[in-house]
Design a protein around this motif. Structure first.
Motif, short mmCIF file in Angstrom:
data_model
loop_
_atom_site.label_atom_id
_atom_site.label_comp_id
_atom_site.label_asym_id
_atom_site.label_seq_id
_atom_site.Cartn_x
_atom_site.Cartn_y
_atom_site.Cartn_z
N GLY A 122 32.17 46.00 38.58
CA GLY A 122 32.86 46.62 37.78
C GLY A 122 34.55 46.76 37.65
N SER A 123 34.87 46.03 38.98
CA SER A 123 36.34 45.93 39.05
C SER A 123 36.88 44.95 38.41
CB SER A 123 36.56 45.87 40.55
OG SER A 123 36.18 44.68 40.98
N LYS A 137 36.53 41.76 38.96
CA LYS A 137 36.73 40.41 39.73
C LYS A 137 35.80 39.20 39.45
CE LYS A 137 33.68 41.90 43.80
NZ LYS A 137 32.73 42.59 42.95
N SER A 138 34.44 39.50 38.69
CA SER A 138 33.66 38.37 38.21
C SER A 138 34.34 37.92 36.92
CB SER A 138 32.26 38.87 38.11
OG SER A 138 31.62 39.08 39.18
N SER A 139 34.90 38.85 36.15
CA SER A 139 35.69 38.54 34.77
C SER A 139 36.71 37.79 35.06
CB SER A 139 36.24 39.73 33.98
OG SER A 139 35.16 40.61 33.58
N LEU A 140 37.47 37.80 36.08
CA LEU A 140 38.52 36.95 36.55
C LEU A 140 38.16 35.63 36.83
CD1 LEU A 140 41.58 36.51 37.28
CD2 LEU A 140 41.38 37.23 39.62
N ILE A 141 36.97 35.58 37.35
CA ILE A 141 36.58 33.93 37.58
C ILE A 141 35.98 33.41 36.59
CG2 ILE A 141 34.64 32.79 38.75
CD1 ILE A 141 35.35 34.21 41.17
N ARG A 142 35.23 34.41 35.62
CA ARG A 142 35.03 33.60 34.39
C ARG A 142 36.18 33.21 33.47
NH1 ARG A 142 29.84 37.78 32.66
NH2 ARG A 142 28.34 36.52 33.92
N ALA A 143 37.45 33.92 33.58
CA ALA A 143 38.30 33.65 32.85
C ALA A 143 38.89 32.21 33.25
CB ALA A 143 39.42 34.60 32.99
N GLY A 197 39.80 46.65 36.55
CA GLY A 197 40.27 45.58 35.66
C GLY A 197 41.83 45.34 36.09
N GLU A 198 42.24 46.01 36.96
CA GLU A 198 43.87 45.78 37.35
C GLU A 198 43.63 45.31 38.74
OE1 GLU A 198 46.49 48.71 36.12
OE2 GLU A 198 44.92 49.49 34.87
N LEU A 199 44.64 44.42 39.02
CA LEU A 199 45.07 43.90 40.23
C LEU A 199 46.03 44.91 41.07
CD1 LEU A 199 45.47 40.28 40.83
CD2 LEU A 199 46.23 41.76 42.49
#
Lengths: 269, 251, 247
Positions: free
Chosen positions: B37-38, B40-46, B219-221
């Motif tokens: 839920g952080s 990190k997977s969304s980032l890769i998907r982006a 969702g934030e770095l």
């Protein structure tokens, strides 16, 4: 509006219509304008009118009243049969799934064999041997119907048995009976009730079908299938005598089937 | 080599990435650490242009070339040959009913390379797979998840991309197998100068592999810096909490 | 220290289609009173099977189990539950989805458990009493797992068998559970067998460790001994890899 909400609204509409149908047949004696069994030589094959909303049949009996009373027979027998199959099938299925062993394998093979034949074929054979009557028809249909409940209950029980909460209950020192009634049955109820709903339509077709063939309900008892059977001989003279009981069967089955399907969809969402 | 600026993205009705900025140098190992839920997977998907994810703002550049096309990155030209991906769950990247041999041959052909068995044997051995001939003859559905994962890693290695993205690539593996994979990834970087973007929930892996560590939270770095700095002098409260929570080997 | 649980030459073979899987191959171990015993190994090494054998949920093909010096091999799990309880990997699946926590938790408890005792225990586990009115689906993974610890302790059993109880949780929650277990240990007497693939975690929590591989015990000893001076090649490899994957 979400899909879930739309589905819920459709379920409520269907359930209301189904409820009205059941109520109408339950209170047939108050709603029926005429005695469903009173013949009248003066009113043979009359077209629908204020006095006879659905017309009369070959013996001058009020078709509207007979449809109401006939619904009581069909729907009553269906509910009773589904309820008995539900109880018997669920109990057998849960015990087989929970304990396994030879009894389980034997019963499930029997179920496989029974399911290899179309339900109606077996029912016609059995009802034919028993020689008609409403209880004969119910028995004939019930022979295969419990199986659908038993198989469903068995497969759910079987997968549930390996869940940790069952292991936890065993380690808590709970008896098998406690585990089956308190843990397994409540978790089975939803899928089983859904199956029960879908079975209602099938069973109605079965009972009316057997009666239509003359091996179910015997005249003069009012029953939709039997009424169609009687009236089909003079269908050209008074089509309403076939049309209204046919309409009653069609509407009732569609409503209950739709209700079953909708509830199943809703549960899967 | 990789440059992400002001990236915000999400799924229908839910923002999962907020204003992400990061750059990667060629040959660098960057570990992105975060829990489920952080984002990190969304980032890769982006970065890989996953269809379900909508990028609402920002840019993704690879080798000076902008990947963003409308709402999502279009990595067609570079995926595979230039950017390799080792997914968390390899079932999705193979066709379950075709033999590995056919799929490997196709993969090489589509990148204009010839398939050499010796190479494959070597790659399989480094991820701990023996008997490469038998494996090539089998199909993904016959294999366990761990086996498929190792084959997927071998496949990504064989293409020797400039940037290798690993999405929790070792989290489904046993610790000794994971070690083989980690060692091999480090070897790849040493021999071929492969840059590695590694997503993991395990700070320990990051500590031992990364040049730089980035911490993601909701969702934030929240923090990015050289490996030792982040481990020894965490700035953000969440990083401190993660460091306290991560189990250490102790007697 | 008194031996509270012992397994002697346990064997168990499973049939998987046509092939046989040796899940326990001549496994012997001892659990002392008040001890936390870690069982580590990679997937398929037989560590979970060992726990289920000990619990009585499955029966060994051969070998003996004793509790307090008395054999209980083959005893039904309804009876073993009096002195041991299991905590499972999937906390959600270890509660009936239809039952409120209150009822689930009291299932294993003796009849005379008072409400105060229950609330006190929940407090020790940092759980609010109002969560008892909820169903498992309404709790977080960490809360749910703490509830199952509460259930096990409340049963009065003094041996807890933990099967990968933190591996479905995130790192922060995992650390909370581990420190809670260490905390309750100060207040209540109990022993524990803790199965996990996470060697760093086990090294923090357990006094002794058993390393398993292919259904066999490779090496056993105090955590300190094993970490500092592993004797078997496999143990060395396992510990070295774990070091590289933890802080």
């Amino acid at each position: 509006m979400t899909k879930r909400k739309q589905l819920l609204i459709r379920i409520i509409i269907c359930a209301t219509v189904a409820g009205l149908i059941v109520l109408a047949t339950m209170f047939a004696s108050f709603l029926a304008p005429n005695d469903p069994y009173a013949t009248s030589a003066a009113a043979i094959r009359q077209t629908p009118s204020a006095q006879y909303p659905f017309g009369t049949d070959n013996l001058g009996r009020c078709i509207f009243s007979r449809v109401l009373y006939g619904g009581r027979t069909t729907i009553g027998a269906t509910f009773l049969l589904v309820a008995i199959s539900f109880v018997v099938g669920t109990l057998i299925g849960m015990l087989c799934g929970y304990f396994g062993g030879i009894a389980d394998r034997l019963l499930m093979r029997i179920a496989d064999v029974a399911l290899a034949f179309p339900q109606m074929v077996i029912a016609i054979a059995v009802a034919g041997i028993l020689g008609g009557g409403i209880f004969g028809a119910m028995l004939a249909l019930g022979i295969t119907m419990w199986i659908s409940f038993a198989r469903l209950a068995r497969s759910h029980t079987y997968s549930m048995k390996n869940q940790s909460y069952i292991s936890a209950a065993i380690l808590a020192g709970k008896s098998n009976w406690y585990i089956i009634t308190r843990h397994i049955f409540p978790n089975l109820l939803a899928p089983l009730l859904t199956n029960g709903l879908t079975q209602i339509g099938v069973t109605m077709v079965g009972i009316s079908g057997l009666s239509f063939l003359g091996i179910g309900v015997t005249p003069p008892t009012a029953e939709w299938g039997a009424m169609i059977n009687e009236a089909r001989a003079y269908i050209q003279l008074s089509p309403w005598a076939v049309f209204f009981p046919g309409l009653a069967i069609a509407v009732t089955i569609i409503v209950f089937n739709e209700l079953g399907d909708l509830v199943m969809d809703y549960r899967e969402m | 080599m990789l440059e992400i600026k002001h990236l915000s993205a999400g799924y229908e009705g839910e923002q999962t990435l907020h204003d992400i900025n990061l750059t990667m140098q060629p040959g660098e190992i960057l570990c992105i650490v975060g829990e489920s839920g952080s984002g990190k997977s969304s980032l890769i998907r982006a970065i890989t242009g996953y269809k379900g994810l909508q990028v609402t703002e920002g840019s993704i550049c690879f080798g000076g070339q902008e990947l963003m096309r409308g709402k999502r990155a279009c990595a067609n030209g570079v995926m595979g040959r230039e950017i390799g991906l080792i997914p968390q769950n390899p079932e999705g990247s193979f066709n379950p009913i075709r033999t590995f041999e056919k799929q490997f041959r196709e993969m090489f052909a589509s990148h204009g390379m010839s398939m050499e068995e010796a190479q494959i044997e070597g790659a399989f051995e480094t991820v701990g797979l023996q008997d490469y001939k038998r494996i090539l003859k089998s199909r993904p559905y016959e294999m366990s998840g761990g086996m498929n994962q190792r084959i997927a890693i071998a496949a990504a290695m064989l293409l020797s991309p400039k940037l290798l993205i690993c999405d929790e690539a070792t989290s489904a593996l046993d610790v000794t197998t994971a070690q083989l994979v980690m060692d091999e990834l480090l070897q790849m970087r040493r021999d071929l100068g492969t840059g590695i973007l590694m997503v993991t929930h395990n700070l320990g892996i990051a500590k031992h592999m990364a040049d730089r560590i980035a911490i993601m939270y909701q969702g934030e770095l929240v923090e990015i810096g050289p490996c030792q700095d982040v481990i020894d002098h965490p700035q953000h409260a969440y990083t401190k909490q993660l460091l306290e929570s991560a189990p250490r080997m102790s007697a | 220290m008194k031996e509270i649980l012992e397994g002697i030459h346990l064997n168990k073979i499973f049939r998987d289609g046509d092939s046989l899987v040796v899940a326990a191959n001549d496994v012997s171990f001892t659990l002392h009173e008040g001890e936390f015993l870690g069982i580590v190994g990679e997937s398929g090494c037989g560590k979970s099977t060992l726990l289920r054998l000990v619990s009585g949920l499955i029966k060994p093909d051969s070998g003996e189990l004793t509790h307090d010096g008395e054999a209980y091999t083959g005893m039904s799990p309804a009876k073993t539950g009096r002195f041991l309880q299991m905590i499972f990997q999937d906390a959600y699946a270890s509660f009936d989805p239809h039952m409120r926590m209150h009822r689930s938790i009291l299932e294993a408890a003796p009849k005379n458990v008072s409400e105060e005792e229950l609330v006190q225990l929940l407090d020790d586990l940092h759980l609010e009493a109002k969560l008892l009115e909820k169903r498992p689906g309404e709790l977080s993974g960490g809360q749910c797992q703490r509830m199952s610890i509460a259930r096990a302790i409340l049963s009065g059993a003094d041996i807890l068998l933990c099967d990968e109880i933190t591996s479905a949780l995130d790192v922060v929650t995992e650390a909370q559970i581990v420190s809670l277990l260490q905390g309750i240990r100060q207040k209540r007497e109990f022993s524990m067998m803790f199965v996990s693939h996470n060697i760093a975690l086990v090294s923090q929590l357990c006094d002794r460790m058993i390393v398993m591989h292919d259904g066999q015990i490779v090496e056993a000893g105090t955590t300190k001994e094993l970490l500092e001076n592993p004797k078997q090649e496999y143990t060395k490899k396992l510990i070295a890899s774990s070091r590289m994957q933890s802080l």
